[in-house]
Structure formats: C-alpha cells, structure tokens
Design an enzyme around this catalytic site. Sequence first.
Site, PDB file in Angstrom:
ATOM      1  N   GLU A 167      46.247  43.006  48.050  1.00 41.18           N
ATOM      2  CA  GLU A 167      45.559  42.498  49.232  1.00 41.18           C
ATOM      3  C   GLU A 167      46.553  41.703  50.069  1.00 41.18           C
ATOM      4  OE1 GLU A 167      41.005  42.259  48.675  1.00 41.18           O
ATOM      5  OE2 GLU A 167      41.852  40.357  48.019  1.00 41.18           O
ATOM      6  N   SER A 222      40.465  43.981  55.242  1.00 35.39           N
ATOM      7  CA  SER A 222      39.862  44.622  56.417  1.00 35.39           C
ATOM      8  C   SER A 222      39.523  46.100  56.200  1.00 35.39           C
ATOM      9  CB  SER A 222      40.748  44.442  57.659  1.00 35.39           C
ATOM     10  OG  SER A 222      40.834  43.067  57.989  1.00 35.39           O
ATOM     11  N   GLU A 279      42.562  33.771  48.472  1.00 34.98           N
ATOM     12  CA  GLU A 279      41.918  32.493  48.834  1.00 34.98           C
ATOM     13  C   GLU A 279      42.060  31.478  47.702  1.00 34.98           C
ATOM     14  OE1 GLU A 279      38.321  34.458  49.976  1.00 34.98           O
ATOM     15  OE2 GLU A 279      39.475  35.327  51.632  1.00 34.98           O
ATOM     16  N   HIS A 309      42.815  35.820  43.546  1.00 36.24           N
ATOM     17  CA  HIS A 309      42.525  36.215  44.926  1.00 36.24           C
ATOM     18  C   HIS A 309      43.307  35.324  45.884  1.00 36.24           C
ATOM     19  CE1 HIS A 309      40.371  36.738  48.706  1.00 36.24           C
ATOM     20  NE2 HIS A 309      40.046  37.924  48.237  1.00 36.24           N
ATOM     21  N   LYS A 319      32.437  36.777  48.320  1.00 35.55           N
ATOM     22  CA  LYS A 319      32.974  35.428  48.574  1.00 35.55           C
ATOM     23  C   LYS A 319      31.825  34.416  48.584  1.00 35.55           C
ATOM     24  CE  LYS A 319      36.797  37.672  50.809  1.00 35.55           C
ATOM     25  NZ  LYS A 319      37.872  37.666  51.777  1.00 35.55           N
ATOM     26  N   GLY A 332      40.260  39.546  56.199  1.00 38.40           N
ATOM     27  CA  GLY A 332      39.348  38.918  57.157  1.00 38.40           C
ATOM     28  C   GLY A 332      39.885  38.868  58.578  1.00 38.40           C
ATOM     29  N   ASN A 353      33.475  42.076  47.251  1.00 35.98           N
ATOM     30  CA  ASN A 353      33.697  40.649  47.014  1.00 35.98           C
ATOM     31  C   ASN A 353      32.925  39.893  48.098  1.00 35.98           C
ATOM     32  OD1 ASN A 353      34.571  38.072  46.657  1.00 35.98           O
ATOM     33  ND2 ASN A 353      36.725  38.468  47.177  1.00 35.98           N
TER      34      ASN A 353
HETATM   35  P1  13P Z   1      37.950  41.481  54.069  1.00 34.91           P
HETATM   36  O1  13P Z   1      37.501  42.859  53.665  1.00 34.91           O
HETATM   37  O2  13P Z   1      36.873  40.654  54.693  1.00 34.91           O
HETATM   38  O3  13P Z   1      39.221  41.537  54.871  1.00 34.91           O
HETATM   39  O4  13P Z   1      38.331  40.712  52.706  1.00 34.91           O
HETATM   40  C1  13P Z   1      39.146  41.330  51.783  1.00 34.91           C
HETATM   41  C2  13P Z   1      39.102  40.558  50.527  1.00 34.91           C
HETATM   42  O5  13P Z   1      39.582  39.442  50.459  1.00 34.91           O
HETATM   43  C3  13P Z   1      38.433  41.169  49.363  1.00 34.91           C
HETATM   44  O6  13P Z   1      38.725  40.474  48.202  1.00 34.91           O
END
Ligand code: 13P
Length: 255
Positions: free
Chosen positions: A169, A215, A100, A98, A13, A175, A11
Amino acid sequence: MEQRKPLFIANWKMNKLSKEVVAFVPIFYEAIQSVSQKCEIVLAPVAVYLSKLIEATRSTSIQVAAQNCGGAKSGAFTGEISPVMLKELGVNWVILGHSERRHVFKEDEALVSARLKAAIEEGLLPVFCVGEKLEERKSGQTFAVIERQLKGLKELSENHLKALTIAYEPVWAIGTGENATSAQAQEVHAFIRQWLSKNISSPFANGTRILYGGSVKADNSSQLMAMEDVDGLLVGGASLDPLSFGEIVKKGLNS
Ligand code: 13P
C-alpha cells in the site's frame, strides 16, 4: 506453481456504526453471489463490532479481520487487544503494519514485528502491510523502504510464515484518489516476490498472496488484478458501500 486464490479485503478503518456493519452483509453477499466461490473475501470492521459482524456473516463464506492486534497474549498494555482474545471471538484474520498505524500512530518495525509474531503464534492470518511515502518514492527509495519493512520476516520460521499475506500500500495512494498505476503496482509486487524467494524460499514466494491497496475503485480493480503478481486488493474508502465493493470484486475477477 501453487494456486493463489484471489483475496479481497475491505478495511473499514474507523467507520460504520453497528447497524451499518450488519446492514452491509446481505446487500454485499447478494451482489457477489455468482463469484463467491472464485475468491476469498474478508471484512475488517472496528474492533468493537467484530462480534456483530461474525454473527452477521455466519451463514456466508465471508471472513472477518481485526485492524490490528497486541504483541502479547495478555498483560499491562492499556488499549490493546491480544490475538488470543481475537481468536476467542472467532476472528481469523488481522491487518498489521497498516500505514496509518505506522505513520499516524508511530508503530515502528519492532512493534509491528512483535504484533506479527504474536498473531502468528495464536493462529491468526496476518495481512502484513508495507509501502513507501511520496518523498521516498520521489527520491528513489521505494525498494529500500520495502526491504526494510520486510526484514523482520526473516526472524520467523517458514512454517509460521505460511499464514502470511502481504499487502503493498503506497502511502501516497491511500485515501488520495491517486492509485498506483498497474505497472507501478506490478513492479513493487514483483520486487516483493523476488525478496521472498531470495530470503525465505522460492515455493513460499510462489504461494504467498500479495495484495495491492491505495485508492482502489471499481474502475481500476480489473487492470490492477490483471497484473501477474497482484493477487488481491485491500480496499478502504470504496469498500464502505456494499455495491461498490461488490463491483470491485466482480471486475477484479473479470466477471
Ligand atoms: P483507500 O482505498 O481509501 O485509499 O485506503 C486504502 C487502505 O488503506 C486500505 O487498507
């Protein structure tokens, strides 16, 4: 029990310009050549580069996902992209719900459910994300939160749900550099599978892939993937570099 082929999703983003999207493919594909038959791989760029990525991956086994989709075929929904349009471009996968989208853009259960229904109706393969926030985990609410997020699935027919992949997640792991331990991931994945078995059906629960995200790096992918109910990984930051994502895939497969 049905086979659950390992699935690795990048992903990206809101990262990578078109040149970087295209340059990623040959380096990554070469890195995972030896294991490409053992798993499925999906890359999710920003929507404006979906076509570029589809073109760049045409002669490979890599698939492409959108990071979201609208909840209707068409209409007065400024800024949205309908699942019909994604299909027309040649996109097969879509990430939905997701964290976010849920927490930064305030998408609620009803909106995520509408998106999910529309995506499935158009034949997209949704990756439906769930996960608790840190304060929810600390106050013992993890399972209740996951259950609330899964509830909308009960409104879909089992035939429709065949297309589904679930991603756990935990919001506190996204992140932050702090991944869930493999035991923490396994505990929630097992809970999700039990919920699916009880509320949809046992064959459905056994055949549905549940991915972990938050992560994920090359040095934890193997432990996470070793868990019985972890069927794949959804990777953010560490998927931006082709060699790093390649390592995650290979270590995750123990190759
Ligand atoms: P990170 O791997 O940067 O923690 O993000 C995870 C994520 O949101 C994947 O959709």
